[in-house]
Motif scaffolding. Structure first.
Motif, PDB file in Angstrom:
ATOM      1  N   SER A 189      -4.439  11.041   0.048  1.00 22.85           N
ATOM      2  CA  SER A 189      -3.386  10.441  -0.588  1.00 22.85           C
ATOM      3  C   SER A 189      -2.317  11.425  -0.772  1.00 22.85           C
ATOM      4  O   SER A 189      -2.671  12.810  -0.396  1.00 22.85           O
ATOM      5  CB  SER A 189      -3.958  10.442  -1.985  1.00 22.85           C
ATOM      6  OG  SER A 189      -2.714   9.840  -2.759  1.00 22.85           O
ATOM      7  N   HIS A 210       0.757  -1.157   0.126  1.00 16.82           N
ATOM      8  CA  HIS A 210       0.083  -0.029  -0.220  1.00 16.82           C
ATOM      9  C   HIS A 210       0.908   1.302  -0.075  1.00 16.82           C
ATOM     10  O   HIS A 210       0.697   2.078  -0.786  1.00 16.82           O
ATOM     11  CB  HIS A 210      -0.897  -0.009   1.198  1.00 16.82           C
ATOM     12  CG  HIS A 210      -2.061  -0.977   1.041  1.00 16.82           C
ATOM     13  ND1 HIS A 210      -1.877  -2.398   1.526  1.00 16.82           N
ATOM     14  CD2 HIS A 210      -3.229  -0.961   0.769  1.00 16.82           C
ATOM     15  CE1 HIS A 210      -2.961  -3.035   1.314  1.00 16.82           C
ATOM     16  NE2 HIS A 210      -3.978  -2.165   0.840  1.00 16.82           N
ATOM     17  N   VAL A 225      -3.585  -0.178  -6.479  1.00 18.26           N
ATOM     18  CA  VAL A 225      -3.991   0.225  -5.023  1.00 18.26           C
ATOM     19  C   VAL A 225      -3.277   1.560  -4.477  1.00 18.26           C
ATOM     20  O   VAL A 225      -3.742   2.304  -3.614  1.00 18.26           O
ATOM     21  CB  VAL A 225      -3.922  -0.949  -4.225  1.00 18.26           C
ATOM     22  CG1 VAL A 225      -2.288  -1.203  -3.602  1.00 18.26           C
ATOM     23  CG2 VAL A 225      -4.509  -0.565  -2.602  1.00 18.26           C
ATOM     24  N   GLN A 226      -1.963   1.823  -5.235  1.00 12.83           N
ATOM     25  CA  GLN A 226      -1.318   2.991  -4.723  1.00 12.83           C
ATOM     26  C   GLN A 226      -1.842   4.232  -5.707  1.00 12.83           C
ATOM     27  O   GLN A 226      -1.150   5.318  -5.511  1.00 12.83           O
ATOM     28  CB  GLN A 226       0.296   2.717  -5.127  1.00 12.83           C
ATOM     29  CG  GLN A 226       0.578   1.609  -4.146  1.00 12.83           C
ATOM     30  CD  GLN A 226       2.316   1.054  -4.590  1.00 12.83           C
ATOM     31  OE1 GLN A 226       2.539   1.117  -5.654  1.00 12.83           O
ATOM     32  NE2 GLN A 226       3.062   0.555  -3.663  1.00 12.83           N
ATOM     33  N   HIS A 263      -6.423   6.274  -0.072  1.00 14.06           N
ATOM     34  CA  HIS A 263      -6.572   5.126   1.040  1.00 14.06           C
ATOM     35  C   HIS A 263      -7.113   5.743   2.365  1.00 14.06           C
ATOM     36  O   HIS A 263      -7.250   6.991   2.582  1.00 14.06           O
ATOM     37  CB  HIS A 263      -5.296   4.573   1.218  1.00 14.06           C
ATOM     38  CG  HIS A 263      -4.276   5.421   1.931  1.00 14.06           C
ATOM     39  ND1 HIS A 263      -3.373   6.254   0.951  1.00 14.06           N
ATOM     40  CD2 HIS A 263      -3.679   5.583   3.035  1.00 14.06           C
ATOM     41  CE1 HIS A 263      -2.722   6.859   1.948  1.00 14.06           C
ATOM     42  NE2 HIS A 263      -2.880   6.462   2.957  1.00 14.06           N
ATOM     43  N   SER A 305     -10.500  -0.256  -9.740  1.00  6.91           N
ATOM     44  CA  SER A 305      -9.106  -0.217  -9.923  1.00  6.91           C
ATOM     45  C   SER A 305      -8.429  -0.472 -11.167  1.00  6.91           C
ATOM     46  O   SER A 305      -7.420   0.246 -11.408  1.00  6.91           O
ATOM     47  CB  SER A 305      -8.529  -0.986  -8.617  1.00  6.91           C
ATOM     48  OG  SER A 305      -8.863  -2.427  -8.962  1.00  6.91           O
TER      49      SER A 305
END
Length: 226
Positions: free
Chosen positions: A199, A45, A104-105, A109, A161
């Motif tokens: 983020s 992550h 996911v990056q 998040h 995603s």
């Protein structure tokens, strides 16, 4: 310079910003540099390197403890709490180039579904144009992820995603609306609930260096409020 507090966000999603917080940024950078090289990432992550501060890191722990003591009035006043427990602290460097980010990056998040789990972020080396942004997920309307919302959010985000654009998120896109942002300034402290979608703002051309004296360096602290 006397610390100056700013409140951004809104009543439901406050972010406390305190400028000129310690006056000791060069010392903190020296402490981080003495702990380099940071270990390779254990989780996908975070797009970089993190050096967890533990009881053997006496200088780093002293710096963190002093900072939390000084931050206590801002934490208590900003979130209406009486006490908090220290959970974890680390020095963190963004080192992953945009072209090789995992899906996911590329998305905002959250750190925890617990609204009393607070993030305390101290900017040490802050490249121009960097910072931290906060978001609303368009499909669900969520700005924060609670335990009750997590399954619905994760299910939708996973479907989305594969369509995320390459690179770090920059402002609003088809899936997330940026609601507000905080510019990264050396010795600026920000405090926010880990359940907020957020983020890092990573500007084009930033040095993705693993050297704490060169790269984007922050101290990331988590506390549990009561």
């Amino acid at each position: 310079m006397k610390p100056r507090r700013i409140l951004v966000g809104n009543a439901r999603s406050p972010v406390i910003v305190v400028d000129a917080f310690t006056g000791t940024v060069p010392t903190a950078i020296d402490i981080a540099a003495a702990l380099a090289p940071f270990p390779p990432p254990q989780r996908v992550h975070y797009p970089g390197l993190r050096r967890i501060i533990d009881e053997r890191d006496h200088a780093a722990l002293f710096y963190v403890e002093n900072m939390l003591q000084a931050a206590a009035p801002f934490i208590g006043g900003g979130f209406g709490i009486d006490r908090f427990d220290f959970i974890e602290a680390s020095f963190s460097l963004i080192t992953t180039p945009p072209a090789v980010l995992a899906p996911v990056q590329r998305a905002p998040h959250f750190d925890s579904t617990d609204p009393n789990y607070l993030a305390v972020l101290h900017y040490l080396r802050a490249p121009a144009g960097s910072g931290t942004a906060f978001y609303r997920h368009r499909a669900t309307g969520f700005e924060r992820i609670t335990e009750a919302r997590m399954n619905d959010y994760v299910e939708v985000a996973k479907r989305e995603s594969p369509r995320f654009a390459p690179g770090y998120i920059a402002g609003s896109n088809d899936f997330y609306e940026q609601t507000f942002m905080v510019e990264a300034v050396p010795d600026r402290l920000i405090i926010y609930q880990g359940s907020l979608l957020h983020s890092g703002i990573i500007p084009p051309g930033m040095a993705f260096s693993a050297d704490p004296r060169v790269g984007r360096l922050t101290t990331n602290i988590f506390v549990q409020a009561y």
